[in-house]
Design a protein around this motif. Structure first.
Motif: not given
Length: 252
Positions: A1-2, A4, A48-49, A52-56, A167, A170
């Motif tokens: 995970m990237n 933020n 997560r989600g 700025g953290t992506e929501g897989k 997101d 997320g």
């Protein structure tokens, strides 16, 4: 995970990790960072989600959310840190204290629960997947703040923006993590000195949830703040800052 994150404060100082609640981002901690960075290196991040953290694609588990923290600590070469979390962030902190006790110094749990699962979370996940995050603004703010605070224009603008920028997938997947969490039985295994803060007017995780956590964690202490609903650190920042500094050893 990237993931933020933001790392501030004096290099070489003890690290405090700040973990956000469902539907918010690292801005949740804006009132805590100036107080804590006088004595600590502060690491705040987005779940997560959120932010700025992506929501897989979900569903997620608390093990995954806790694993994101461990991966971030490893990447930043932080072997141990104090941890404070609100709601979902507190659940993440309890999972870490149970499963990676060597990484957690002292633990602060704010407006959270060790047993909040249920089908309502799956219903909420379905709602945001179908209708998007805008559908969560009006239901969330009255739970997060007492009536007077919930109507403040600055509160509505700041926290409404956090909700709408999350997101949807997320957020829904984090709802599923809450629905499936299993941390109550592991509370007696937590050895980190633990502070549990509750909002007296919190409809989501009332003080009885804090008392249940404290009953399971040896030596844990409970502080109840009023007026305060679910985001007590935002509604009562001075009181929460004082408690965190005392608990983490930053004040006599």
């Amino acid at each position: 995970m990237n993931v933020n994150h933001e790392l501030t404060g004096p290099e070489g100082a003890p690290v405090v990790v700040l973990s956000n609640s469902l539907g918010t981002d690292l801005r949740l901690w804006d009132e805590q960072v100036p107080a804590l960075t006088g004595r600590f290196r502060v690491l705040r991040y987005d779940q997560r989600g959120h932010g700025g953290t992506e929501g897989k694609p979900g569903p997620y588990t608390l093990a995954q959310l806790g694993g994101d923290v461990l991966e971030l600590l490893d990447r930043l070469d932080i072997s141990e840190a104090h941890f404070a979390g609100v709601s979902l962030g507190g659940m993440t902190g309890m999972w870490l204290a149970e499963h990676a006790p060597e990484r957690i110094g002292r633990l602060a749990l704010i407006c959270t629960s060790a047993d909040l699962g249920g089908s309502a979370w799956l219903d909420r996940a379905a709602t945001v997947r179908a209708h998007g995050m805008a559908a969560m603004v009006e239901p969330s703010l009255p739970r997060w703040f007492t009536p007077a605070a919930a109507e403040r224009p600055d509160i509505r603008a700041k926290f409404g923006d956090m909700i709408t920028k999350a997101d949807a997938e997320g957020y829904a997947a984090c709802c599923e993590a809450i629905a499936g969490m299993d941390i109550l039985d592991g509370l007696p295994g937590i050895t980190a000195p633990t502070l549990v803060i509750a909002g007296a007017e919190d409809p989501a995780t009332p003080p009885s949830h804090a008392e249940r956590i404290a009953a399971g964690v040896a030596g844990a202490r409970v502080e109840v703040l009023s007026p305060a609903a679910h985001l007590a650190n935002a509604e009562q920042p001075e009181a929460v800052n004082r408690l965190l500094l005392e608990h983490f050893g930053g004040a006599a």
